[in-house]
Design a protein around this motif. Sequence first.
Motif, PDB file in Angstrom:
ATOM      1  N   GLU A   1       0.854  -1.195   0.000  1.00 29.31           N
ATOM      2  CA  GLU A   1       0.000   0.000   0.000  1.00 29.31           C
ATOM      3  C   GLU A   1       0.888   1.243   0.000  1.00 29.31           C
ATOM      4  O   GLU A   1       1.005   1.946   1.004  1.00 29.31           O
ATOM      5  N   ALA A   2       1.496   1.501  -1.114  1.00 34.38           N
ATOM      6  CA  ALA A   2       2.369   2.662  -1.245  1.00 34.38           C
ATOM      7  C   ALA A   2       1.573   3.862  -1.753  1.00 34.38           C
ATOM      8  O   ALA A   2       0.638   3.720  -2.551  1.00 34.38           O
ATOM      9  N   LEU A   3       1.929   5.039  -1.279  1.00 34.18           N
ATOM     10  CA  LEU A   3       1.308   6.293  -1.720  1.00 34.18           C
ATOM     11  C   LEU A   3       2.272   6.950  -2.712  1.00 34.18           C
ATOM     12  O   LEU A   3       3.391   7.307  -2.356  1.00 34.18           O
ATOM     13  N   ILE A   4       1.808   7.096  -3.943  1.00 32.53           N
ATOM     14  CA  ILE A   4       2.657   7.568  -5.035  1.00 32.53           C
ATOM     15  C   ILE A   4       2.062   8.829  -5.632  1.00 32.53           C
ATOM     16  O   ILE A   4       0.837   8.928  -5.828  1.00 32.53           O
ATOM     17  N   VAL A   5       2.933   9.780  -5.935  1.00 31.60           N
ATOM     18  CA  VAL A   5       2.535  11.012  -6.613  1.00 31.60           C
ATOM     19  C   VAL A   5       3.500  11.239  -7.765  1.00 31.60           C
ATOM     20  O   VAL A   5       4.625  10.723  -7.758  1.00 31.60           O
TER      21      VAL A   5
ATOM     22  N   LEU B   1       4.380  19.129  -0.418  1.00 36.01           N
ATOM     23  CA  LEU B   1       3.401  19.022  -1.485  1.00 36.01           C
ATOM     24  C   LEU B   1       2.330  20.093  -1.279  1.00 36.01           C
ATOM     25  O   LEU B   1       2.032  20.487  -0.148  1.00 36.01           O
ATOM     26  N   MET B   2       1.771  20.571  -2.385  1.00 35.11           N
ATOM     27  CA  MET B   2       0.652  21.496  -2.339  1.00 35.11           C
ATOM     28  C   MET B   2      -0.637  20.698  -2.508  1.00 35.11           C
ATOM     29  O   MET B   2      -0.798  19.983  -3.509  1.00 35.11           O
TER      30      MET B   2
ATOM     31  N   VAL C   1      -5.523  26.257  -1.319  1.00 34.02           N
ATOM     32  CA  VAL C   1      -4.226  25.602  -1.349  1.00 34.02           C
ATOM     33  C   VAL C   1      -3.674  25.503   0.060  1.00 34.02           C
ATOM     34  O   VAL C   1      -3.713  26.474   0.824  1.00 34.02           O
ATOM     35  N   ALA C   2      -3.133  24.301   0.397  1.00 35.74           N
ATOM     36  CA  ALA C   2      -2.491  24.090   1.685  1.00 35.74           C
ATOM     37  C   ALA C   2      -1.160  23.392   1.444  1.00 35.74           C
ATOM     38  O   ALA C   2      -1.084  22.429   0.678  1.00 35.74           O
ATOM     39  N   ALA C   3      -0.102  23.880   2.101  1.00 34.49           N
ATOM     40  CA  ALA C   3       1.224  23.265   1.984  1.00 34.49           C
ATOM     41  C   ALA C   3       1.354  22.165   3.020  1.00 34.49           C
ATOM     42  O   ALA C   3       0.956  22.342   4.174  1.00 34.49           O
ATOM     43  N   ARG C   4       1.916  21.038   2.635  1.00 31.03           N
ATOM     44  CA  ARG C   4       2.066  19.877   3.520  1.00 31.03           C
ATOM     45  C   ARG C   4       3.502  19.368   3.430  1.00 31.03           C
ATOM     46  O   ARG C   4       3.976  19.015   2.348  1.00 31.03           O
ATOM     47  N   SER C   5       4.195  19.358   4.566  1.00 27.41           N
ATOM     48  CA  SER C   5       5.553  18.800   4.603  1.00 27.41           C
ATOM     49  C   SER C   5       5.463  17.277   4.563  1.00 27.41           C
ATOM     50  O   SER C   5       4.645  16.668   5.271  1.00 27.41           O
ATOM     51  N   VAL C   6       6.306  16.648   3.759  1.00 29.53           N
ATOM     52  CA  VAL C   6       6.275  15.197   3.572  1.00 29.53           C
ATOM     53  C   VAL C   6       7.687  14.648   3.627  1.00 29.53           C
ATOM     54  O   VAL C   6       8.670  15.394   3.557  1.00 29.53           O
ATOM     55  N   THR C   7       7.771  13.323   3.757  1.00 36.24           N
ATOM     56  CA  THR C   7       9.042  12.605   3.682  1.00 36.24           C
ATOM     57  C   THR C   7       9.032  11.785   2.411  1.00 36.24           C
ATOM     58  O   THR C   7       8.195  10.884   2.248  1.00 36.24           O
ATOM     59  N   GLU C   8       9.947  12.119   1.499  1.00 34.40           N
ATOM     60  CA  GLU C   8       9.971  11.427   0.212  1.00 34.40           C
ATOM     61  C   GLU C   8      10.683  10.096   0.326  1.00 34.40           C
ATOM     62  O   GLU C   8      11.564   9.899   1.162  1.00 34.40           O
ATOM     63  N   GLY C   9      10.267   9.177  -0.528  1.00 38.02           N
ATOM     64  CA  GLY C   9      10.879   7.853  -0.573  1.00 38.02           C
ATOM     65  C   GLY C   9      11.585   7.621  -1.890  1.00 38.02           C
ATOM     66  O   GLY C   9      12.203   8.522  -2.458  1.00 38.02           O
ATOM     67  N   ARG C  10      11.455   6.411  -2.419  1.00 39.69           N
ATOM     68  CA  ARG C  10      12.125   6.039  -3.646  1.00 39.69           C
ATOM     69  C   ARG C  10      11.398   6.620  -4.847  1.00 39.69           C
ATOM     70  O   ARG C  10      10.180   6.777  -4.843  1.00 39.69           O
ATOM     71  N   SER C  11      12.149   6.951  -5.862  1.00 47.51           N
ATOM     72  CA  SER C  11      11.571   7.413  -7.119  1.00 47.51           C
ATOM     73  C   SER C  11      11.662   6.304  -8.144  1.00 47.51           C
ATOM     74  O   SER C  11      12.675   5.607  -8.253  1.00 47.51           O
TER      75      SER C  11
ATOM     76  N   ILE D   1       5.815   8.507  -1.343  1.00 43.81           N
ATOM     77  CA  ILE D   1       5.798   9.363  -0.157  1.00 43.81           C
ATOM     78  C   ILE D   1       5.668   8.467   1.069  1.00 43.81           C
ATOM     79  O   ILE D   1       4.708   7.693   1.181  1.00 43.81           O
ATOM     80  N   GLN D   2       6.631   8.576   1.986  1.00 45.09           N
ATOM     81  CA  GLN D   2       6.624   7.718   3.168  1.00 45.09           C
ATOM     82  C   GLN D   2       5.790   8.295   4.294  1.00 45.09           C
ATOM     83  O   GLN D   2       5.075   7.565   4.978  1.00 45.09           O
ATOM     84  N   GLU D   3       5.884   9.594   4.527  1.00 42.16           N
ATOM     85  CA  GLU D   3       5.157  10.220   5.634  1.00 42.16           C
ATOM     86  C   GLU D   3       4.595  11.565   5.177  1.00 42.16           C
ATOM     87  O   GLU D   3       5.153  12.211   4.285  1.00 42.16           O
ATOM     88  N   GLY D   4       3.482  11.960   5.807  1.00 42.46           N
ATOM     89  CA  GLY D   4       2.890  13.269   5.547  1.00 42.46           C
ATOM     90  C   GLY D   4       1.734  13.254   4.579  1.00 42.46           C
ATOM     91  O   GLY D   4       1.147  14.314   4.340  1.00 42.46           O
ATOM     92  N   LEU D   5       1.377  12.105   4.028  1.00 45.61           N
ATOM     93  CA  LEU D   5       0.310  12.021   3.045  1.00 45.61           C
ATOM     94  C   LEU D   5      -0.633  10.907   3.447  1.00 45.61           C
ATOM     95  O   LEU D   5      -0.219   9.912   4.061  1.00 45.61           O
ATOM     96  N   ALA D   6      -1.894  11.054   3.095  1.00 50.60           N
ATOM     97  CA  ALA D   6      -2.914  10.066   3.431  1.00 50.60           C
ATOM     98  C   ALA D   6      -3.710   9.728   2.182  1.00 50.60           C
ATOM     99  O   ALA D   6      -3.809  10.543   1.253  1.00 50.60           O
TER     100      ALA D   6
END
Length: 399
Positions: free
Chosen positions: A302-306, A321-322, A329-339, A346-351
Amino acid sequence: MPPISRPARRAAFSLFVLGAAVLNPAMSCAQGYPPPSVGVVIVEPQRVEVASELPGRISPTRVAEVRPRIGGIVERRVFTQGSTVQAGDVLYELDRLPYEVAVDAARASVARAEAGRADARQTETRLTSLRARNVASQADLDSAETAVLQANAALAEAQAQLRAAEINLGYTEVRAPIAGRTGRALTTEGALVSAQGEVMTTIQALDTVYADMQQPVSELLRLRRALDAGEITELAPGAAAVQLYLDDGSLYPHPGKLLFSEVSVERSSGQVTLRAEVPNPEGTLLPGMYVRVWVDQAVREEALIVPAQALRRDASGQAQLMLVEDGVVAARSVTEGRSTGTALTIQEGLAPGDMVIVDGFQKIGPGAPVTPVCWTDPAAEGAPSDICARAVDALTPAN
């Protein structure tokens, strides 16, 4: 300084208001401009293979150095340099005459030993008959029996020497120990070679080759931590597949399989070595060739991909991410993972269900109202998902 006229002051004020509207989108809406349109995607959990693209070098599965087993003069080179040979094919021919003479001499020794055995047997038979009539002594009979045993041993020794001479005669034909592709000839006709001395040529087995690659130990540790935490599922044993990309960027048509990972880490580079086995039926892959290896190592359920272009960074370098929340518009700090190509995990900060802005950043800012429009990758085919369409319809006011 002459006074500024009223028309000039009005023009300057209009330019100020226009610039403020560009810098503050909320002001532009207050001035009656419609909210700008932005391309968005809805985050949905996906099953993603955790893979690595690593540089690698091709090496043969087997390498044999062809050496002579006997000494002699090279009379003829039979093989063509760079050709494919089978195990047992003749590569070189050495001078046979000395070894043919040795075989003839060994055969004569065998004949002499057979004659000696026949004489010993006749003597034994005669003395046995005489001993039965008490004409010969028991000592003479024992000596005759011993002579027969010695004759048998001498015959066995002569036969062994004949076998050795015949083997050496066969070694005058230097044969290929394995099947594969020959290298360049290192010995020419007329050269004198010694037993187990010079390397005459090499043979490399290329029907199946190895792709040796290195992976940073930090990446391996991160993968293991994710496996221990249950965030990703390891592929079944023997199911780790690899794909090769050649130096010109083309995909190699035959997939391979991952064999092992070395437990030791190279001190100079801090990397571990991986080895893959790849079929090579057409002989396209050559030893020393540079390739790019795509290694499937695990699966994230269950990976979250953008899209990678959605990622922004603030003044401190923090990834963010915006998002569109309640039409603004809301700014959200996230932790990026593998590309993976054009996508980013996205590992953290996104749902799941978050609406992420992908396109149209030039006209927006945090807190600005926007009009979301479903975004699709120009390089991909297909229409936007139904989830995105429904989410956008829910934010669009009815006419």
